[in-house]
Design an enzyme around this catalytic site. Structure first.
Site, mmCIF file in Angstrom:
data_model
loop_
_atom_site.group_PDB
_atom_site.id
_atom_site.type_symbol
_atom_site.label_atom_id
_atom_site.label_comp_id
_atom_site.label_asym_id
_atom_site.label_seq_id
_atom_site.Cartn_x
_atom_site.Cartn_y
_atom_site.Cartn_z
ATOM 1 N N CYS A 72 -18.518 -77.099 53.262
ATOM 2 C CA CYS A 72 -19.476 -76.590 54.255
ATOM 3 C C CYS A 72 -20.328 -77.719 54.832
ATOM 4 C CB CYS A 72 -20.358 -75.527 53.625
ATOM 5 S SG CYS A 72 -21.048 -75.996 52.025
ATOM 6 N N HIS B 97 -27.996 -74.318 53.507
ATOM 7 C CA HIS B 97 -28.375 -75.722 53.343
ATOM 8 C C HIS B 97 -29.197 -76.131 54.573
ATOM 9 C CE1 HIS B 97 -25.310 -76.166 50.237
ATOM 10 N NE2 HIS B 97 -24.334 -75.933 51.075
HETATM 11 P P1 NAD Z 1 -16.031 -67.996 44.257
HETATM 12 O O1 NAD Z 1 -16.238 -68.207 42.808
HETATM 13 O O2 NAD Z 1 -16.986 -67.164 45.025
HETATM 14 O O3 NAD Z 1 -14.579 -67.366 44.481
HETATM 15 C C1 NAD Z 1 -13.447 -67.859 43.848
HETATM 16 C C2 NAD Z 1 -12.551 -66.690 43.488
HETATM 17 O O4 NAD Z 1 -11.348 -67.172 42.907
HETATM 18 C C3 NAD Z 1 -13.184 -65.741 42.466
HETATM 19 O O5 NAD Z 1 -12.972 -64.413 42.888
HETATM 20 C C4 NAD Z 1 -12.431 -66.042 41.182
HETATM 21 O O6 NAD Z 1 -12.343 -64.933 40.321
HETATM 22 C C5 NAD Z 1 -11.068 -66.402 41.734
HETATM 23 N N1 NAD Z 1 -10.206 -67.184 40.834
HETATM 24 C C6 NAD Z 1 -10.554 -67.942 39.765
HETATM 25 N N2 NAD Z 1 -9.448 -68.496 39.213
HETATM 26 C C7 NAD Z 1 -8.395 -68.086 39.962
HETATM 27 C C8 NAD Z 1 -6.989 -68.296 39.883
HETATM 28 N N3 NAD Z 1 -6.437 -69.077 38.946
HETATM 29 N N4 NAD Z 1 -6.204 -67.705 40.801
HETATM 30 C C9 NAD Z 1 -6.729 -66.901 41.770
HETATM 31 N N5 NAD Z 1 -8.040 -66.653 41.871
HETATM 32 C C10 NAD Z 1 -8.871 -67.244 40.991
HETATM 33 O O7 NAD Z 1 -15.880 -69.448 44.888
HETATM 34 P P2 NAD Z 1 -16.127 -69.861 46.401
HETATM 35 O O8 NAD Z 1 -17.571 -70.112 46.617
HETATM 36 O O9 NAD Z 1 -15.395 -68.914 47.294
HETATM 37 O O10 NAD Z 1 -15.440 -71.286 46.426
HETATM 38 C C11 NAD Z 1 -14.029 -71.435 46.584
HETATM 39 C C12 NAD Z 1 -13.750 -72.831 47.102
HETATM 40 O O11 NAD Z 1 -14.408 -72.980 48.360
HETATM 41 C C13 NAD Z 1 -14.270 -73.981 46.228
HETATM 42 O O12 NAD Z 1 -13.395 -75.086 46.378
HETATM 43 C C14 NAD Z 1 -15.596 -74.304 46.863
HETATM 44 O O13 NAD Z 1 -16.018 -75.634 46.615
HETATM 45 C C15 NAD Z 1 -15.265 -74.099 48.325
HETATM 46 N N6 NAD Z 1 -16.429 -73.836 49.177
HETATM 47 C C16 NAD Z 1 -17.412 -73.010 48.754
HETATM 48 C C17 NAD Z 1 -18.520 -72.824 49.562
HETATM 49 C C18 NAD Z 1 -19.661 -71.974 49.129
HETATM 50 O O14 NAD Z 1 -20.779 -72.297 49.438
HETATM 51 N N7 NAD Z 1 -19.444 -70.877 48.432
HETATM 52 C C19 NAD Z 1 -18.578 -73.446 50.803
HETATM 53 C C20 NAD Z 1 -17.512 -74.229 51.248
HETATM 54 C C21 NAD Z 1 -16.435 -74.436 50.404
#
Ligand code: NAD
Length: 337
Positions: A140, A220
């Protein structure tokens, strides 16, 4: 219609699924989840075929009354492309699965840059993702910085970027995250990982970033200083930014003084989940002193990467060029206030 799989249906995955569904040239083949929580129930309610990400836990879905379409392997096998939106580091573990079925994969910014052939931002390097099998849509914060670096670089040339990122402690749903009542230099050493991450998109850019964490969940906030290669007038920069659909210049008249009112505005405007897909730049903060440009921008961590994921799907599959893809994504989602 391009068939898109979404592996990991949390903060990012569920938003990407809804965004894919809104596109005219792709559809959600299914979403994979590890356990039957409220998001799994919502996936079923939205009629997304639900796949079990972990075989040993597949029975839990049936016990919770949720029908499973099959194991994640079936989903990956049938998909034209998979968006991995699992927690940081899990994407790397899943790479083998995607390779086994020869399915091109998009990963998120939490993964290491070496995992993918290309780190992606639609405005900056869309074409680099053509035909790549593994692409990382940057985080992000890196997305927010890349969107302002690209037009400034093109219009004026950049000598150096200095950005201080005041980062939310966690997303609204991340109850385990802190700090609860503190302000942390984070990391305490320079640079924060964000500058080097921006260099995955702009390899030659001079950029220093500092990070802090505060007890906030909404957004942020970046305090940005860019030393340009030529003297520049603040009014010209405002005009340049106004021409970029994914930059929202918050007009002074709106009296939006922080993240709270920004989110309130997004909800009032009917945005799904109160999402702000654009960088939110306070128009009156855009100031110049000689070649130095300054401004503040709010970045909605949960949603600014969502249009980028949609564009990355088109980039790797050759569905459209950058301008065409960004225009379609923005129009269908309603990006651009
Ligand atoms: P999150 O924890 O909200 O969601 C991740 C999901 O994946 C959860 O539902 C979890 O149960 C599931 N999961 C866990 N292990 C798994 C597996 N082996 N197979 C399938 N599903 C699985 O996380 P998020 O915030 O959505 O982040 C996901 C990615 O996006 C990360 O790389 C993070 O750095 C990136 N990201 C997050 C944000 C943010 O602010 N939330 C912003 C930009 C990028």
């Amino acid at each position: 219609m391009l068939q898109v799989a979404i592996n990991g249906y949390g903060t990012i995955g569920k938003r990407v699924a809804d965004a894919v569904r809104a596109q005219p040239d792709m559809e959600v083949l299914g979403v994979a989840k590890t356990r039957p929580n409220f998001e799994a129930e919502q996936a079923i309610a939205k009629e997304y075929p639900l796949y079990a990400a972990i075989e040993e836990r597949a029975d839990q879905f049936g016990e919770a009354g949720l029908e499973i379409a099959g194991p994640v392997e079936d989903l990956i096998d049938e998909a034209d492309v998979v968006v991995d939106a699992t927690p940081s580091g899990v994407g790397a573990q899943n790479k083998e699965l995607y390779e086994a079925y020869d399915t091109p994969a998009l990963y998120q910014g939490g993964e290491a840059k070496d995992l993918a052939e290309v780190s992606f931002n639609a405005r900056a390097n869309y074409a680099d993702a053509a035909d790549a099998d593994h692409v990382r849509v940057v985080s992000c914060n890196t997305t927010g910085l890349s969107r302002i670096v690209a037009p400034l670089e093109e219009a004026y040339g950049i000598e150096k970027v200095r950005a201080t990122l005041v980062r939310r402690g966690g997303d609204p749903g991340q109850t385990s995250r802190g700090p609860i009542n503190d302000i942390l230099p984070n990391p305490v050493t320079l640079p924060s990982h964000h500058g080097p991450d921006v260099n995955t998109i702009f390899p030659d850019l001079e950029i220093d970033t500092l990070g802090m964490k505060v007890p906030a969940t909404m957004m942020h906030m970046h305090s940005v200083n860019v030393t340009l290669e030529t003297d520049v007038d603040a009014a010209d920069v405002r005009e340049l930014f106004a021409g970029e659909n994914r930059l929202f210049l918050i007009p002074e008249r709106m009296a939006i003084d922080g993240s709270g009112k920004l989110k309130e505005y997004a909800l009032d405007a009917g945005r799904p989940r109160g999402d702000l897909w654009e960088n939110c730049i306070w128009e009156e903060s855009i100031s110049t002193v000689g070649r130095d440009l300054y401004f503040f921008q709010g970045i909605h961590q949960e949603s600014d990467v969502v249009p980028e994921n949609v564009d990355a799907i088109r980039a790797v599959t050759g569905l459209a060029d950058a301008d065409e893809s960004m225009a379609t994504t923005d129009e269908t989602l309603g990006v651009g206030f």
